[in-house]
Design a protein around this motif. Structure first.
Motif, PDB file in Angstrom:
ATOM      1  N   THR A 116       0.874  -1.163   0.000  1.00  0.00           N
ATOM      2  CA  THR A 116       0.000   0.000   0.000  1.00  0.00           C
ATOM      3  C   THR A 116       0.916   1.219   0.000  1.00  0.00           C
ATOM      4  O   THR A 116       1.256   1.778   1.050  1.00  0.00           O
ATOM      5  CB  THR A 116      -0.919   0.025   1.243  1.00  0.00           C
ATOM      6  OG1 THR A 116      -1.612  -1.217   1.345  1.00  0.00           O
ATOM      7  CG2 THR A 116      -1.947   1.152   1.130  1.00  0.00           C
ATOM      8  N   LEU A 117       1.362   1.582  -1.188  1.00  0.00           N
ATOM      9  CA  LEU A 117       2.335   2.664  -1.314  1.00  0.00           C
ATOM     10  C   LEU A 117       1.646   3.949  -1.736  1.00  0.00           C
ATOM     11  O   LEU A 117       1.057   4.031  -2.819  1.00  0.00           O
ATOM     12  CB  LEU A 117       3.417   2.273  -2.327  1.00  0.00           C
ATOM     13  CG  LEU A 117       4.146   0.945  -2.043  1.00  0.00           C
ATOM     14  CD1 LEU A 117       5.211   0.691  -3.108  1.00  0.00           C
ATOM     15  CD2 LEU A 117       4.764   0.940  -0.653  1.00  0.00           C
ATOM     16  N   SER A 118       1.719   4.942  -0.877  1.00  0.00           N
ATOM     17  CA  SER A 118       1.074   6.230  -1.147  1.00  0.00           C
ATOM     18  C   SER A 118       1.996   7.116  -1.975  1.00  0.00           C
ATOM     19  O   SER A 118       3.191   6.857  -2.105  1.00  0.00           O
ATOM     20  CB  SER A 118       0.724   6.928   0.168  1.00  0.00           C
ATOM     21  OG  SER A 118      -0.088   6.108   0.974  1.00  0.00           O
ATOM     22  N   ASP A 119       1.431   8.178  -2.514  1.00  0.00           N
ATOM     23  CA  ASP A 119       2.202   9.161  -3.269  1.00  0.00           C
ATOM     24  C   ASP A 119       2.931  10.051  -2.263  1.00  0.00           C
ATOM     25  O   ASP A 119       2.372  11.024  -1.751  1.00  0.00           O
ATOM     26  CB  ASP A 119       1.277   9.985  -4.161  1.00  0.00           C
ATOM     27  CG  ASP A 119       2.042  10.951  -5.053  1.00  0.00           C
ATOM     28  OD1 ASP A 119       3.279  10.787  -5.160  1.00  0.00           O
ATOM     29  OD2 ASP A 119       1.423  11.865  -5.623  1.00  0.00           O
ATOM     30  N   VAL A 120       4.150   9.692  -1.939  1.00  0.00           N
ATOM     31  CA  VAL A 120       4.901  10.395  -0.895  1.00  0.00           C
ATOM     32  C   VAL A 120       5.978  11.279  -1.509  1.00  0.00           C
ATOM     33  O   VAL A 120       6.434  11.022  -2.628  1.00  0.00           O
ATOM     34  CB  VAL A 120       5.548   9.390   0.083  1.00  0.00           C
ATOM     35  CG1 VAL A 120       4.485   8.597   0.821  1.00  0.00           C
ATOM     36  CG2 VAL A 120       6.502   8.451  -0.649  1.00  0.00           C
ATOM     37  N   PRO A 121       6.408  12.317  -0.797  1.00  0.00           N
ATOM     38  CA  PRO A 121       7.499  13.155  -1.317  1.00  0.00           C
ATOM     39  C   PRO A 121       8.811  12.394  -1.341  1.00  0.00           C
ATOM     40  O   PRO A 121       8.975  11.378  -0.668  1.00  0.00           O
ATOM     41  CB  PRO A 121       7.556  14.315  -0.310  1.00  0.00           C
ATOM     42  CG  PRO A 121       6.916  13.805   0.931  1.00  0.00           C
ATOM     43  CD  PRO A 121       5.888  12.821   0.487  1.00  0.00           C
ATOM     44  N   HIS A 122       9.741  12.893  -2.138  1.00  0.00           N
ATOM     45  CA  HIS A 122      11.064  12.278  -2.180  1.00  0.00           C
ATOM     46  C   HIS A 122      11.789  12.497  -0.850  1.00  0.00           C
ATOM     47  O   HIS A 122      11.465  13.415  -0.093  1.00  0.00           O
ATOM     48  CB  HIS A 122      11.896  12.885  -3.308  1.00  0.00           C
ATOM     49  CG  HIS A 122      11.538  12.372  -4.669  1.00  0.00           C
ATOM     50  ND1 HIS A 122      10.261  12.427  -5.180  1.00  0.00           N
ATOM     51  CD2 HIS A 122      12.302  11.794  -5.633  1.00  0.00           C
ATOM     52  CE1 HIS A 122      10.242  11.904  -6.398  1.00  0.00           C
ATOM     53  NE2 HIS A 122      11.470  11.513  -6.700  1.00  0.00           N
ATOM     54  N   VAL A 123      12.765  11.636  -0.587  1.00  0.00           N
ATOM     55  CA  VAL A 123      13.658  11.832   0.553  1.00  0.00           C
ATOM     56  C   VAL A 123      15.062  12.034   0.005  1.00  0.00           C
ATOM     57  O   VAL A 123      15.364  11.642  -1.119  1.00  0.00           O
ATOM     58  CB  VAL A 123      13.637  10.612   1.509  1.00  0.00           C
ATOM     59  CG1 VAL A 123      12.231  10.373   2.039  1.00  0.00           C
ATOM     60  CG2 VAL A 123      14.177   9.352   0.837  1.00  0.00           C
TER      61      VAL A 123
END
Length: 238
Positions: A116-123
């Motif tokens: 369940t991978l959300s649209d997250v910001p880059h790290v």
């Protein structure tokens, strides 16, 4: 908070001290292992060119496998002790997770992986080191499954107030309560003797610390384990 800070300082100092020791040991055993491996390969080549040496070949193969195993341990020691600079670039953590899963695909067999991978910001991170972290954690989850090797691994990514969080939960046998505080200690392992070096989570702790992040473990014996990694988003210094 003060107690946690003190514990983290002690842990970091311990890892640094053991890392220095591990580096020395690894360098000392690496050269003889390399020579042993080359000699085993040479001996195998000569025996294979002759007839009637099948039994000896099997024994030489066994020697070769054990030399290779020792070499893997030496490489893990070097990785654990390595002080190289981490090359920080914007990283899509979901892509890193997918890469780790792909590399371990052949290991899952009877294990169902749920993403369940959300649209997250880059790290800001080092892709290779972060991928190694997820590989180590997933590898532990695989080995934590019951005897039949079946189970579930759930992987989630989410954004939370300037942080990117990844949660890896497995349905394995879990960790005894008295061992939870030891899991990041170098060479500590709940696996059977001869399986693993006990460096996997220590390496993970070191990598995540380099990335200004946190790694936490929750587990109950018989109820599985949850590993949570928190990394500052690229626009958040942590």
């Amino acid at each position: 908070e003060l107690r946690l800070t003190q514990e983290n300082m002690v842990r970091t100092e311990t890892l640094a001290a053991v890392g220095t020791l591990a580096a020395g040991i690894a360098h000392e055993i690496n050269n003889p292992l390399t020579n042993a491996s080359l000699n085993v390969q040479t001996l195998k080549g000569k025996l294979e060119s002759c007839c009637g040496y099948d039994d000896i070949l099997k024994k030489v193969d066994a020697i070769g496998r054990n030399v290779d195993k020792a070499a893997i341990i030496a490489r893990e020691l070097l990785q654990f002790s390595r002080k190289t600079e981490t090359e920080m670039k914007p990283v899509n953590i979901n892509s890193v997770i997918d890469g780790a899963i792909t590399l371990l695909q052949y290991k899952f067999k009877n294990i169902s992986v749920h993403k369940t991978l959300s649209d997250v910001p880059h790290v800001m991170g080092d892709t290779v080191k972060l991928e190694q972290t997820f590989i180590n954690i997933l590898y532990n989850s695989i080995h934590a499954m019951p005897d039949d090797g079946s189970g579930d691994i759930c992987i989630e990514s989410a954004s939370d107030n300037g942080w990117v969080k990844v949660k890896i939960a497995d349905s394995g046998v879990g960790i005894q309560e008295e061992n939870i505080s030891k899991v990041f200690e170098p060479f500590f392992s709940t696996k059977d003797v001869g399986i693993g070096t006990g460096l996997g989570l220590s390496i993970c702790y070191g990598i995540i610390t380099q990335h200004n992040g946190n790694i936490d473990i929750e587990s109950r014996e018989g109820e599985g384990t949850i590993v949570t990694i928190s990394l500052p988003a690229a626009d958040n210094p942590g």
